[in-house]
Design an enzyme around this catalytic site. Sequence first.
Site, PDB file in Angstrom:
ATOM      1  CG  ASP A  39      -2.049   0.994   1.101  1.00  0.00           C
ATOM      2  OD1 ASP A  39      -3.202   0.551   0.949  1.00  0.00           O
ATOM      3  OD2 ASP A  39      -1.789   2.222   1.152  1.00  0.00           O
ATOM      4  CG  HIS A 110      -8.601  -2.808  -2.567  1.00  0.00           C
ATOM      5  ND1 HIS A 110      -9.532  -2.194  -3.370  1.00  0.00           N
ATOM      6  CD2 HIS A 110      -8.523  -2.070  -1.449  1.00  0.00           C
ATOM      7  CE1 HIS A 110      -9.988  -1.126  -2.759  1.00  0.00           C
ATOM      8  NE2 HIS A 110      -9.407  -1.025  -1.576  1.00  0.00           N
TER       9      HIS A 110
HETATM   10  P1  5GP Z   1      -9.837   1.319   0.344  1.00  0.00           P
HETATM   11  O1  5GP Z   1     -10.194   2.488   1.234  1.00  0.00           O
HETATM   12  O2  5GP Z   1     -10.437   1.466  -1.035  1.00  0.00           O
HETATM   13  O3  5GP Z   1     -10.145   0.006   0.991  1.00  0.00           O
HETATM   14  O4  5GP Z   1      -8.266   1.337   0.211  1.00  0.00           O
HETATM   15  C1  5GP Z   1      -7.569   1.853  -0.876  1.00  0.00           C
HETATM   16  C2  5GP Z   1      -6.093   1.740  -0.549  1.00  0.00           C
HETATM   17  O5  5GP Z   1      -5.371   1.947  -1.734  1.00  0.00           O
HETATM   18  C3  5GP Z   1      -5.609   2.787   0.469  1.00  0.00           C
HETATM   19  O6  5GP Z   1      -5.038   2.112   1.581  1.00  0.00           O
HETATM   20  C4  5GP Z   1      -4.577   3.598  -0.325  1.00  0.00           C
HETATM   21  O7  5GP Z   1      -3.465   3.998   0.455  1.00  0.00           O
HETATM   22  C5  5GP Z   1      -4.191   2.630  -1.431  1.00  0.00           C
HETATM   23  N1  5GP Z   1      -3.764   3.287  -2.661  1.00  0.00           N
HETATM   24  C6  5GP Z   1      -4.400   4.282  -3.329  1.00  0.00           C
HETATM   25  N2  5GP Z   1      -3.736   4.611  -4.453  1.00  0.00           N
HETATM   26  C7  5GP Z   1      -2.654   3.785  -4.495  1.00  0.00           C
HETATM   27  C8  5GP Z   1      -1.587   3.652  -5.445  1.00  0.00           C
HETATM   28  O8  5GP Z   1      -1.494   4.333  -6.461  1.00  0.00           O
HETATM   29  N3  5GP Z   1      -0.660   2.697  -5.172  1.00  0.00           N
HETATM   30  C9  5GP Z   1      -0.719   1.899  -4.058  1.00  0.00           C
HETATM   31  N4  5GP Z   1       0.243   0.989  -3.888  1.00  0.00           N
HETATM   32  N5  5GP Z   1      -1.715   2.005  -3.158  1.00  0.00           N
HETATM   33  C10 5GP Z   1      -2.673   2.952  -3.373  1.00  0.00           C
END
Ligand code: 5GP
Length: 125
Positions: A39, A110
């Site tokens: 992440d 994810h």
């Molecule tokens: P959600 O809130 O959708 O469950 O989590 C999305 C996750 O994606 C977050 O923890 C955020 O830090 C991660 N994230 C967002 N954009 C990117 C990116 O471009 N690369 C990576 N490796 N992680 C990302």
Amino acid sequence: MPIDPTLPYNDDNIFAKILRGEIPCKKVYEDDSALAFHDINPQAPTHILVIPKGRYVSWDDFSARGSDREIAGFVRAVGLIAREAGYVESGYRLLANVGQDGHQEVPHLHVHIFAGRPLGPMLAR
Ligand code: 5GP
């Protein structure tokens, strides 16, 4: 902003771009059904995201439309990544956010793997 998980899959989402190699990631694991990477904004010493290779918006979408092969491959990949990283003994946490109340921000399924310290209660109070 949380996404609307009832919308159709959008190929412009950031994880679709990572899957296509258009945006870099720190890759941890890859097989036919899953890609895992660190992440970008880790919330624990280890914070890995595991995504299916198929075009699925959320856990809801994947569990409804994914093939048995895709689902088995993805679930096994999540377990394997944590096992090979050595986190079975100390423990770890899996999280899949869905939609508004789940605060899902990226509209490609994810599963978060958190590990490396005691993670405390399940939800912030
Ligand atoms: P959600 O809130 O959708 O469950 O989590 C999305 C996750 O994606 C977050 O923890 C955020 O830090 C991660 N994230 C967002 N954009 C990117 C990116 O471009 N690369 C990576 N490796 N992680 C990302």
